[in-house]
Design a protein around this motif. Structure first.
Motif, PDB file in Angstrom:
ATOM      1  N   HIS A   1       0.849  -1.205   0.000  1.00 23.64           N
ATOM      2  CA  HIS A   1       0.000   0.000   0.000  1.00 23.64           C
ATOM      3  C   HIS A   1       0.881   1.250   0.000  1.00 23.64           C
TER       4      HIS A   1
ATOM      5  N   HIS B   1       0.990   4.447   1.362  1.00 17.19           N
ATOM      6  CA  HIS B   1       0.340   5.196   2.440  1.00 17.19           C
ATOM      7  C   HIS B   1       0.458   6.707   2.209  1.00 17.19           C
ATOM      8  N   GLY B   2      -0.704   7.361   2.167  1.00 22.41           N
ATOM      9  CA  GLY B   2      -0.744   8.820   2.040  1.00 22.41           C
ATOM     10  C   GLY B   2      -0.862   9.320   0.624  1.00 22.41           C
TER      11      GLY B   2
ATOM     12  N   HIS C   1      -6.463   6.686  10.375  1.00 25.48           N
ATOM     13  CA  HIS C   1      -5.876   6.911   9.046  1.00 25.48           C
ATOM     14  C   HIS C   1      -6.907   6.612   7.976  1.00 25.48           C
TER      15      HIS C   1
ATOM     16  N   HIS D   1      -7.364   6.261   3.605  1.00 27.42           N
ATOM     17  CA  HIS D   1      -6.719   6.191   2.293  1.00 27.42           C
ATOM     18  C   HIS D   1      -7.384   7.203   1.347  1.00 27.42           C
TER      19      HIS D   1
HETATM   20 CU    CU Z   1      -2.721   4.304   4.000  1.00 29.17          CU
END
Ligand code: CU
Ligand code: C2O
Ligand code: CU
Length: 573
Positions: free
Chosen positions: A89, A91-92, A408, A410
């Motif tokens: 993944h 992330h961010g 968090h 996505h």
């Molecule tokens: Cu993420």
């Protein structure tokens, strides 16, 4: 101050900790074609012991740093040479659902996953890591993670340190628990060993000038309260997803799992001195994992919590030896950085509420979890939310558990509106993708769900304490385009969208990456090619169909790119 110095001295002598290993700096991969190969390996963190690990490319633990330019279209081949399935993944990063690498995008053993996306993110540090359903903590603990540094013209125009590995240093801060055989124990609460960039007992030589530290808390559960042993003032210049408007001065910086921060530290004139990057755990307020008590006031503690020597104590994480300055050092802290434009609350067209609770009440108020969001545990087969494409939403997060959770999401970077009714501190007023929701408090953020829609492939939101995530503190949402008649991502994540649709005069087409387009063809409802239109590729990344006098009816636009095709159904009024 006396107390702090005292404590640091105490721990240095009691554990006679020496920082004998030179900090590893992950090598850099650049360009638009990137190959990552995931493999198992071993690392000798303790002499005479081989710890089983997971790494990328030349590394047996962690991976190379991908250095990407905003606007570039990148092709990444992620090969899984392990015997176990995994996912990777980003992330961010703002990518389409099928490129995102969540738990649905598995990479079975012996296969290669090839996401292709345009880098739309602002200059900042992002990261990649395993996101396998129920095994994220296990795989990330073993080392399946790496950094992504995005560059953009705004950042490039500033006077900032950017010599990677010299005055611009990535710091992947993690704690790990080892069992008697010196294997990682992903589920143990005795994560008292510190690894920075995978280096145990790390020291780094930094030049006597302004240096830039890119910090990421990549621990599975623990919050850090960073500072320096000389109590130096430092300046945060960036958040999870971009630069702040101006540097924010501080002596302590709290980061929760998944969060990143870029800071400037001025070492001018300090050549020959030694300082430490320190975790001031004694100053973390109760209610955070890593504080003297992980539970908020009024709740009992986790049994055995205090036997972890890191909890509630101050400990040096890394030694910094200040060396001679470089040839053209940065010596100043800029007064301003970029323009940060939070989305105004008035732009929101929906508010979504998420409430965290222990799965079952009783038994110590469920301090160890599992935890649920809106009463539900994560289920791969259940879509928890459907977000209309282009919605601007306020997410209202309420934590009814005894401990703080880093939330968090996505797809988007968000702006924090308030934390229990109070506007965020200056260092959290930028683009974020992780926010801590303290016990018994409410946090609100605002985000726009733009550019990508997919009726089949969801994005995730979850607690970034990986044991909580694996235990079901996660949900999934579709970004759904109610105006698109057909599934848009018809092949391997080629995303395209037409608007307006139906159209009176002409359509504009957004394609995932217009630079990758090979052919665009329009055909009518019975499949005959329409020759009368002019199809124009625009500099702004769109395609327009100048269709003048096209008869009313249904048409199909087939867009072929280097990675596949997308077929859009167009309706002409
Ligand atoms: Cu993420
Ligand atoms: Cu860092 Cu859903 O993850
Ligand atoms: Cu949590």
């Amino acid at each position: 101050l006396f107390f702090l110095l005292c404590n640091t001295g105490l721990f240095t002598s009691v554990f006679s900790q020496t920082f004998t290993n030179s900090l590893a700096i992950p090598s850099v991969l650049t360009g638009t074609n990137i190959n990552l190969s995931i493999h198992t390996g071993t690392v000798s963190f303790y002499p005479g012991f081989n710890t089983n690990t997971i790494g990328f490319n030349a590394y047996n633990y962690l991976g190379p740093t991908l250095m990407l330019n905003k606007g570039d279209s990148v092709h990444i081949n992620v090969s899984n040479t392990m015997a176990d399935t995994t996912t990777v993944h980003w992330h961010g990063m703002h990518v389409s659902p099928s490129n995102d690498g969540g738990p649905h995008t598995v990479i079975p053993p012996g296969t290669t996953w090839s996401p292709k996306f345009k880098v739309r993110d602002d200059a900042a540090m992002y990261w990649y890591h395993s996101h396998l359903h129920m095994l994220t903590a296990e795989q990330v603990t073993k080392g399946e993670a790496g950094l992504v540094i995005v560059k953009d013209p705004i950042e490039a125009a500033l006077t900032l340190p950017r010599n990677y590995g010299t005055d611009d240093i990535p710091l992947v801060v993690q704690t790990r628990a080892f069992d008697a055989a010196k294997q990682f124990d992903a589920m143990s609460a005795i994560d008292s060993v510190i690894l920075i960039n995978g280096t145990k007992d790390a020291f780094v030589n930094l030049p006597a000038q302004v240096v830039r530290l890119r910090l990421i808390n990549a621990a599975t559960m623990r919050l850090f309260n960073f500072g320096f042993s000389n109590n130096a003032t430092f300046y945060q210049i960036g958040t999870d997803g971009g630069l702040l408007a101006a540097p924010v001065s501080m002596t302590r910086l709290r980061l929760a799992p998944g969060e990143r921060a870029e800071v400037l530290l001025d070492l001018t004139g300090m050549q020959g001195q030694t300082i430490y990057l320190t975790n001031y755990g004694s100053q973390l307020p109760n209610g955070y994992y890593g504080a003297p008590n992980p539970a908020a006031m009024g709740f009992a503690t986790i049994p055995g919590y205090s036997s972890n020597g890191l909890n509630g104590t101050d400990k040096n994480l890394m030694q910094i030896n200040v060396a001679a300055p470089t040839a053209s050092p940065v010596t100043t802290i800029p007064s301003s950085l970029t323009v940060v434009t939070p989305i105004p609350q008035s732009a929101a067209n929906f508010t979504r509420t998420k409430t965290f609770a222990p799965k079952t009440m009783g038994g110590g108020a469920g301090l160890n979890g599992p935890f649920v969001i809106n009463g539900q545990s994560f289920d791969m087969m259940v879509i928890n939310d459907t977000v209309p494409f282009n919605n601007v939403e306020i997410w209202n997060l309420t934590n009814n558990t005894a401990i703080a959770h880093p939330f968090h999401i996505h797809d988007v970077q968000f702006y924090i509106i308030d934390i229990n009714g109070v506007a965020p501190p200056a260092n959290m007023a930028g683009r974020k993708d992780v926010v801590v929701v303290p016990s018994q408090q409410t946090v609100r953020f605002i985000a726009k769900f733009e550019n990508f829609a997919d009726p089949m492939m969801p994005y995730m939101y979850h607690c970034h304490m990986l044991a909580h995530e694996d235990d079901g503190m996660m949900g999934q949402f579709l970004v759904y385009d109610y105006f698109a008649g057909i599934k848009e991502n018809t092949y391997n994540a080629v995303f395209a969208k037409a608007y307006p649709n139906p159209a009176d005069i002409s359509w504009s087409i957004i394609v995932e990456d217009v630079n990758l387009v090979k052919t665009v063809e329009l055909s009518n409802a019975i499949g005959q090619k329409v020759e009368s239109v002019k199809i124009v590729t625009n500099y702004d990344g769109t395609i327009s169909i100048q269709n003048g006098n096209l008869p009313t009816g249904v048409y199909y636009l087939k867009i072929s790119t280097v990675s596949g095709t997308a077929t859009l159904k167009l309706i002409k009024n």
